[in-house]
Design a protein around this motif. Structure first.
Motif, mmCIF file in Angstrom:
data_model
loop_
_atom_site.group_PDB
_atom_site.id
_atom_site.type_symbol
_atom_site.label_atom_id
_atom_site.label_comp_id
_atom_site.label_asym_id
_atom_site.label_seq_id
_atom_site.Cartn_x
_atom_site.Cartn_y
_atom_site.Cartn_z
ATOM 1 N N UNK A 394 0.825 -1.261 -0.112
ATOM 2 C CA UNK A 394 -0.012 -0.055 0.137
ATOM 3 C C UNK A 394 0.826 1.339 0.049
ATOM 4 N N UNK A 395 1.882 1.017 0.712
ATOM 5 C CA UNK A 395 2.876 2.493 0.783
ATOM 6 C C UNK A 395 3.398 2.571 -0.653
ATOM 7 N N UNK A 396 3.897 1.632 -1.122
ATOM 8 C CA UNK A 396 4.343 1.864 -2.508
ATOM 9 C C UNK A 396 3.331 2.672 -3.513
ATOM 10 N N UNK A 397 2.049 2.291 -3.275
ATOM 11 C CA UNK A 397 0.954 3.071 -3.867
ATOM 12 C C UNK A 397 0.809 4.551 -3.574
ATOM 13 N N UNK A 398 1.364 4.922 -2.461
ATOM 14 C CA UNK A 398 1.284 6.259 -2.133
ATOM 15 C C UNK A 398 0.761 6.456 -0.729
ATOM 16 N N UNK A 399 0.135 5.529 -0.275
ATOM 17 C CA UNK A 399 -0.402 5.482 1.227
ATOM 18 C C UNK A 399 0.571 5.678 2.204
ATOM 19 N N UNK B 83 6.222 7.352 -4.238
ATOM 20 C CA UNK B 83 5.401 6.929 -4.983
ATOM 21 C C UNK B 83 4.605 8.258 -5.685
ATOM 22 N N UNK B 84 4.675 9.279 -4.603
ATOM 23 C CA UNK B 84 4.164 10.613 -4.794
ATOM 24 C C UNK B 84 5.181 11.201 -5.777
ATOM 25 N N UNK B 85 6.551 11.065 -5.412
ATOM 26 C CA UNK B 85 7.374 11.715 -6.662
ATOM 27 C C UNK B 85 7.166 11.061 -8.120
ATOM 28 N N UNK B 86 6.485 10.000 -7.972
ATOM 29 C CA UNK B 86 6.243 9.303 -9.665
ATOM 30 C C UNK B 86 6.814 8.241 -9.836
ATOM 31 N N UNK B 87 7.323 7.477 -8.674
ATOM 32 C CA UNK B 87 7.974 6.028 -8.965
ATOM 33 C C UNK B 87 7.025 4.803 -8.777
ATOM 34 N N UNK B 172 5.764 8.698 -13.202
ATOM 35 C CA UNK B 172 6.874 9.123 -14.129
ATOM 36 C C UNK B 172 7.658 7.959 -14.544
ATOM 37 N N UNK B 173 7.965 7.099 -13.675
ATOM 38 C CA UNK B 173 8.893 5.968 -13.949
ATOM 39 C C UNK B 173 8.189 4.773 -13.522
ATOM 40 N N UNK B 174 7.892 3.555 -14.464
ATOM 41 C CA UNK B 174 7.461 2.373 -13.929
ATOM 42 C C UNK B 174 8.506 1.422 -14.194
ATOM 43 N N UNK B 175 8.570 0.655 -12.845
ATOM 44 C CA UNK B 175 9.747 -0.451 -12.876
ATOM 45 C C UNK B 175 8.643 -1.782 -12.901
ATOM 46 N N UNK B 176 8.729 -2.367 -13.829
ATOM 47 C CA UNK B 176 8.297 -3.793 -14.021
ATOM 48 C C UNK B 176 8.992 -4.887 -13.757
ATOM 49 N N UNK B 177 8.677 -5.672 -12.492
ATOM 50 C CA UNK B 177 9.454 -6.580 -11.990
ATOM 51 C C UNK B 177 8.985 -7.812 -12.532
#
Lengths: 457, 266
Positions: A394-399, B83-87, B172-177
């Motif tokens: 969830x944090x990696x999604x901005x929460x 995430x907020x910065x766009x990663x 802005x940047x998406x990392x596809x693992x």
């Protein structure tokens, strides 16, 4: 009374009972079933005393801090001028204020007969057939021998209500105890409830105290009969304040094709013990028990349930969950008895707990005793912490971490009450619990619930 | 060709350990806006560790090195700040969130990101439109949005759900693992098509994969080969084909015989 020394907690409350028995004539004692019940209660208490952690059924709940206060029984004729707006729904109010029945708040309702127990008792003579028939008498389902708090309740028998539902009420019945007192108050209530054949009703059993300084101790005993094909939804609200303690003993006896659905929401009262048992006496009866504890500070919730399968083709399903923070404690003990004649029983039980602090405590104990062979019976219990993988996701999604925590805890809790009928009440419970979860994870107060859009279920 | 631009991501000499075991042993990588990079390599080479470290997973120890994202020190940021910065990281193993519907999840995530960036919450209509478009792009029905996040999803649905989130959050940047692992050919095409059609809205991709087959559909500008915690070789898309033809054993022997300094910029 020699064994009930007045120096022991709560025992001073019994002096009036003792006097009433002393002054009763032998004839009164013989013919008044209520006096007999009081005497039985006294006798049972004299034998056992109040429970201590040495008693198996009270092992993890130490009552000492809650019963030590100089409680007084209700006195005088205290009256509540109007029903405070607590719930967001209109109800049929069967309300006790400082332990005394408030009949003026109740207008006559079609299909529901409400009788004040005190009125019956004060009339002096009664045959004891509380709800019209011998088998529906007070004391038939729960006897003083069963439990010390049932014994205490019987010994102090005075206030309470008999509810007979003969046609579907248009609104939920609000069975509430409200207190407001500067002195510690002991509220002893007895309920007998009977749903006639084919009727359906919702009853909310609510304990509230408006007192800020002095505790209220509730001792509530309820006996409930469900006749053929009747359906009861019973909601216990225990989301009041830390000064509100309660021991609630409830037994439901079900006949053929009757259904009961119980919700217990414990999230605020300082100490609650629920001893809840359901007897499935005839075929195709069903019961569902849902319980949720969200506890903080030093709150204690103790849920003891027992489901007895006594007839074939009955179904029981139990889901109890807890979220326990700070130094709080949640106890779950779930008994299921499947008697030899109860073939084709379906019985499910699960208890899941999340601990949020090192000092929080959870005790869980399923107890299954199965004496029939054609039975489907499952149970499971878990104790864990917030799943850190999910929090990270969830944090990696901005929460933010706190929001992620609340979202996960809310989802965990909501499973218990998402099926609750009465949408405005469900939403109110949801809001109360969400605020509590926000507080528990220490989220900044400026965060608005609406940010999370919980309500979009 | 991109000298005028700021790099979106710069990794400098990154050394990372987990439980005292060193996994990354000096990774350098620079990604500019408008670029698609692929990192290939055998299992255990450190590809997924790199992805996890970039997303902010906490059970890793940074021994050495620096990472900048959009000019900011990435390693100083919490996962939610990243995430907020766009990663964005599309997880190799997406996590189940029982009781939280996709819609609640997506709206909460989107609004938290907007809030961090000083924006108002998205209005319901725009939000629903964006989510429905994303679901359509990934060929996931609208009922999918009512379901709890990843609960009961098939392996392919979970992977498509990662890309759906990416489409809604628009990083802005998406990392596809390893997004391609566990996907059948039809699902692979759906995912690749979505990734391609979002390119532009999403400035850059870093595609981590074991196999070359995803790169048949998403054409990388650069291919890097990771081995034993380092990028040992970089090239254009033909490197992926070469790897596919020769296998990773070829790399193993090459690396042992010649100590080649990794080059990340071309």
């Amino acid at each position: 009374m020699t064994n009930l020394q007045e120096t022991k907690p709560l025992m001073h409350l019994l002096s009036a009972t003792f006097d009433s028995l002393q002054s009763a004539t032998p004839e009164q004692l013989e013919h008044n079933p209520f006096l007999q019940l009081r005497k039985q209660g006294l006798d049972a208490l004299a034998r056992t005393g109040l429970p201590t952690p040495r008693d198996e059924e009270w092992k993890y709940l130490n009552l000492a801090p809650y019963i030590r206060h100089p409680y007084q029984l209700p006195a005088g004729k205290e009256s509540l001028s109007h029903l405070p707006q607590i719930l967001p729904i209109t109800t049929i109010p069967v309300v006790f204020f400082n332990g005394l029945f408030q009949p003026h708040l109740l207008s006559p309702v079609h299909g529901v007969t409400v009788t004040s127990l005190a009125q019956l008792l004060d009339r002096g003579s009664h045959d004891g057939t509380a709800l019209g028939e011998q088998e529906h008498s007070i004391g038939q389902l729960l006897s003083p021998e069963d439990d010390p708090f049932v014994a205490l309740n019987a010994a102090l028998l005075h206030q309470g209500a008999l509810l007979h539902i003969t046609q579907n009420p248009s609104q939920p019945i609000y069975l509430a105890s409200i207190t407001q007192s500067d002195q510690p108050l002991f509220v002893n209530l007895r309920f007998a409830i009977r749903l006639s054949t084919g009727t359906a009703a919702t009853i909310i059993l609510d304990l509230r105290t408006l007192s800020k300084t002095a505790p209220t101790f509730h001792n509530i005993v309820s006996e409930i009969w469900l006749e053929t094909e009747s359906a009861l939804t019973l909601i216990f609200l225990q989301n009041d304040t830390a000064q509100n303690y309660g021991v609630l003993t409830t037994r439901i006896a079900q006949t053929a094709r009757s259904r009961s659905r119980l919700y217990t929401i414990t999230a605020g009262n300082g100490m609650v013990r629920n001893t809840t048992s359901v007897q499935l006496n005839e075929p195709e009866a069903e019961t569902v028990l849902y319980g949720l504890s969200v506890l903080r500070d030093t709150e204690v919730a103790d849920h003891h349930t027992a489901v007895e399968h006594l007839a074939p083709n009955c179904q029981s399903s139990e889901l109890y969950k807890s979220i326990v923070a700070d130094q709080a404690t949640n106890i779950f003990n779930g008994k299921i008895f499947v008697h030899p004649e109860a073939q084709q029983t379906n019985a499910y039980q699960s208890n899941h707990n999340i601990l949020l602090s090192d000092d929080a405590q959870v005790y869980t104990k399923p107890q299954l005793e199965i004496f029939a062979d054609d039975v489907r019976c499952t149970h499971g219990a878990t104790v864990g912490q917030l799943p850190q993988e999910a929090v990270f996701y969830l944090r990696t999604r901005g929460l933010p971490e706190t929001v992620a925590d609340v979202l996960l805890l809310h989802a965990f809790a909501a499973e218990v009450y998402e099926q609750l009928p009465l949408e405005p009440l469900r939403a109110w419970i949801d809001q109360q619990l969400s605020h509590r979860l926000f507080d528990i994870v220490d989220l900044a107060a400026d965060r608005k619930l609406v940010d999370l859009q919980f309500a979009t279920s | 060709m991109h000298n005028a631009k700021q790099p979106l991501l710069t990794i400098e000499n990154l050394h990372v350990a987990v439980d005292d075991k060193q996994i990354l042993k000096g990774v350098d990588l620079t990604i500019y806006p408008g670029e698609i990079h692929a990192i290939m390599g055998p299992n255990g080479s450190g590809k997924s560790t790199l992805a996890a470290v970039l997303a902010g997973r906490e059970d890793y120890t940074i021994l050495q090195g620096r990472v900048f994202f959009d000019g900011k020190d990435l390693l100083e940021m919490s996962p939610e700040e990243r995430a907020a910065a766009g990663l964005f990281l599309a997880f190799q193993y997406p996590v189940e969130i029982p009781g939280v519907s996709m819609l609640t999840f997506l709206r909460t995530a989107l609004n938290e990101i907007r809030k961090s960036n000083g924006e108002e919450p998205i209005d319901t209509r725009t939000f629903l439109q964006r989510v429905r478009e994303a679901a359509q792009l990934l060929e996931l029905g609208n009922d999918f949005l009512q379901r709890a996040v990843n609960v009961g999803f098939s392996g392919g649905e979970k992977k498509r759900n990662e890309i759906l989130q990416m489409a809604v959050l628009r990083p802005k940047l998406a990392i596809l693992d390893e997004t391609d692992s566990g996907l059948d050919i039809d699902a692979l095409k759906i995912v690749a098509n979505a990734v391609n059609s979002l390119f532009g809205t999403i400035q850059s991709y870093l595609i981590i994969t074991h196999y070359q087959r995803l790169l048949n559909y998403i054409e990388p500008d650069y291919v890097h080969v990771m081995y034993d915690g380092k990028i040992v070789r970089s090239g254009d898309k033909t490197l992926a084909l070469e790897l596919e033809a020769k296998g990773y054993d070829w790399l193993r022997s090459e690396t042992l015989s010649s100590i080649e300094l990794p080059s990340t910029t071309t």
